[in-house]
Design an enzyme around this catalytic site. Sequence first.
Site, PDB file in Angstrom:
ATOM      1  N   LYS A   1      57.411  20.053  65.566  1.00  0.00           N
ATOM      2  CA  LYS A   1      56.348  20.955  65.104  1.00  0.00           C
ATOM      3  C   LYS A   1      56.413  22.241  65.913  1.00  0.00           C
ATOM      4  CE  LYS A   1      51.835  20.429  66.184  1.00  0.00           C
ATOM      5  NZ  LYS A   1      51.252  21.739  66.520  1.00  0.00           N
TER       6      LYS A   1
ATOM      7  N   ASP B   1      53.343  24.806  62.074  1.00  0.00           N
ATOM      8  CA  ASP B   1      51.895  24.571  62.172  1.00  0.00           C
ATOM      9  C   ASP B   1      51.179  25.910  62.320  1.00  0.00           C
ATOM     10  OD1 ASP B   1      49.427  23.387  62.578  1.00  0.00           O
ATOM     11  OD2 ASP B   1      49.852  22.743  64.622  1.00  0.00           O
TER      12      ASP B   1
ATOM     13  N   LYS C   1      48.499  26.927  60.294  1.00  0.00           N
ATOM     14  CA  LYS C   1      47.056  26.797  59.973  1.00  0.00           C
ATOM     15  C   LYS C   1      46.488  28.076  59.365  1.00  0.00           C
ATOM     16  CE  LYS C   1      45.860  23.368  63.513  1.00  0.00           C
ATOM     17  NZ  LYS C   1      46.980  23.370  64.432  1.00  0.00           N
TER      18      LYS C   1
ATOM     19  N   ASP D   1      42.888  32.627  55.094  1.00  0.00           N
ATOM     20  CA  ASP D   1      42.693  34.043  54.781  1.00  0.00           C
ATOM     21  C   ASP D   1      42.376  34.138  53.290  1.00  0.00           C
ATOM     22  OD1 ASP D   1      42.835  36.915  54.875  1.00  0.00           O
ATOM     23  OD2 ASP D   1      44.287  36.765  56.508  1.00  0.00           O
TER      24      ASP D   1
ATOM     25  N   THR E   1      46.628  36.958  50.428  1.00  0.00           N
ATOM     26  CA  THR E   1      47.365  36.994  51.698  1.00  0.00           C
ATOM     27  C   THR E   1      48.041  35.658  51.978  1.00  0.00           C
ATOM     28  OG1 THR E   1      45.794  38.605  52.527  1.00  0.00           O
ATOM     29  CG2 THR E   1      47.109  37.453  54.177  1.00  0.00           C
TER      30      THR E   1
ATOM     31  N   THR F   1      41.201  17.663  65.153  1.00  0.00           N
ATOM     32  CA  THR F   1      40.932  16.398  65.872  1.00  0.00           C
ATOM     33  C   THR F   1      40.187  16.642  67.185  1.00  0.00           C
ATOM     34  OG1 THR F   1      43.269  16.574  66.446  1.00  0.00           O
ATOM     35  CG2 THR F   1      42.665  14.843  64.922  1.00  0.00           C
TER      36      THR F   1
ATOM     37  N   ARG G   1      51.307  16.089  74.000  1.00  0.00           N
ATOM     38  CA  ARG G   1      51.326  15.915  75.450  1.00  0.00           C
ATOM     39  C   ARG G   1      51.645  14.500  75.926  1.00  0.00           C
ATOM     40  NH1 ARG G   1      45.821  19.250  75.718  1.00  0.00           N
ATOM     41  NH2 ARG G   1      45.790  18.316  73.645  1.00  0.00           N
TER      42      ARG G   1
HETATM   43  O1  C5P Z   1      49.166  17.318  72.886  1.00  0.00           O
HETATM   44  P1  C5P Z   1      48.562  16.770  71.633  1.00  0.00           P
HETATM   45  O2  C5P Z   1      49.166  15.439  71.201  1.00  0.00           O
HETATM   46  O3  C5P Z   1      47.054  16.744  71.688  1.00  0.00           O
HETATM   47  O4  C5P Z   1      48.998  17.822  70.533  1.00  0.00           O
HETATM   48  C1  C5P Z   1      48.514  17.790  69.225  1.00  0.00           C
HETATM   49  C2  C5P Z   1      49.137  18.888  68.442  1.00  0.00           C
HETATM   50  O5  C5P Z   1      48.675  18.797  67.117  1.00  0.00           O
HETATM   51  C3  C5P Z   1      48.798  20.297  68.939  1.00  0.00           C
HETATM   52  O6  C5P Z   1      49.963  21.088  68.746  1.00  0.00           O
HETATM   53  C4  C5P Z   1      47.704  20.760  68.023  1.00  0.00           C
HETATM   54  O7  C5P Z   1      47.749  22.138  67.789  1.00  0.00           O
HETATM   55  C5  C5P Z   1      48.021  19.996  66.739  1.00  0.00           C
HETATM   56  N1  C5P Z   1      46.884  19.715  65.865  1.00  0.00           N
HETATM   57  C6  C5P Z   1      45.798  18.977  66.246  1.00  0.00           C
HETATM   58  N2  C5P Z   1      44.762  18.731  65.385  1.00  0.00           N
HETATM   59  C7  C5P Z   1      44.810  19.204  64.145  1.00  0.00           C
HETATM   60  C8  C5P Z   1      45.922  19.945  63.725  1.00  0.00           C
HETATM   61  C9  C5P Z   1      46.963  20.167  64.620  1.00  0.00           C
HETATM   62  O8  C5P Z   1      45.751  18.504  67.393  1.00  0.00           O
HETATM   63  N3  C5P Z   1      43.853  18.901  63.291  1.00  0.00           N
END
Ligand code: C5P
Length: 243
Positions: free
Chosen positions: A41, A68, A70, A73, A77, A131, A223
């Site tokens: 991603k 990703d 997101k 707009d 656009t 989330t 992470r």
């Molecule tokens: O480090 P972690 O596992 O929390 O990363 C989650 C990834 O998923 C991040 O890049 C975050 O931007 C993305 N994300 C998210 N919740 C969403 C959409 C994308 O955590 N609803």
Amino acid sequence: MPFDMEKRGIEERLIVALDVKNSDEALELIAKLEGQASYVKVGMELLYGTGYARNEKLKSMGLHIFLDVKMHDIPTTVGKASAQLTRLGVDMFNLHIAGGIHMMEEARNQMGKVLISGQQRPRLIGVTQLTSTDDRMLQEEIGIATTVADTVIRYARLAKQAGLDGVVSSPMEVQGIKQACGKDFLTVTPGIRLAGGDVHDQKRITTPKQAIEIGSDYLVIGRAVTQADNPAEVFASIVGSLL
Ligand code: C5P
């Protein structure tokens, strides 16, 4: 099992979030995974840090790419931006369902106009509720008098109606989404944490095994893997837990 899942190994359903500053760091992270990552991603930090062109190397390495971005707009656009992202040849990108049906339909329509022969259309995925959002934040901070669970289902239905391929949600909402939108409607789920691991800023979380058992199609893992002392070992143990 949804249409494009059947032929895939479990590791192709694990999307590694390359939440790093530049393409050198992204390549370093991929190297640390010792060839195990097959879907990555590229998020806003990496995209704005180096531009997409610097990340084309990822594609040439045979990796699937989820952009990703997101988007949220006006319909024109987002439609035009969706055409540009389709031209890049990424495998998946996303927009916020909160932008409404007209915006989502415009994205879908403009993508169709620029597809070249033989190109598989990128999966178009809608973001439901982040989330990192919980009921208290939704109700007290933002002032929306409903629950996260209800909003997610409502958003998922709208995304389906607009012709999207699926949604981003917490694994905790996957069953409701599949019930409302059908089993082939894809679910892409961040909020993945190892048992006993650091939760960071996420609120609606599960382990990889729970997410797969619940029926998530793609798990976004950041992470828990990327900040581990040994990312390859953690990734391999996640795959092992899912077999
Ligand atoms: O480090 P972690 O596992 O929390 O990363 C989650 C990834 O998923 C991040 O890049 C975050 O931007 C993305 N994300 C998210 N919740 C969403 C959409 C994308 O955590 N609803």
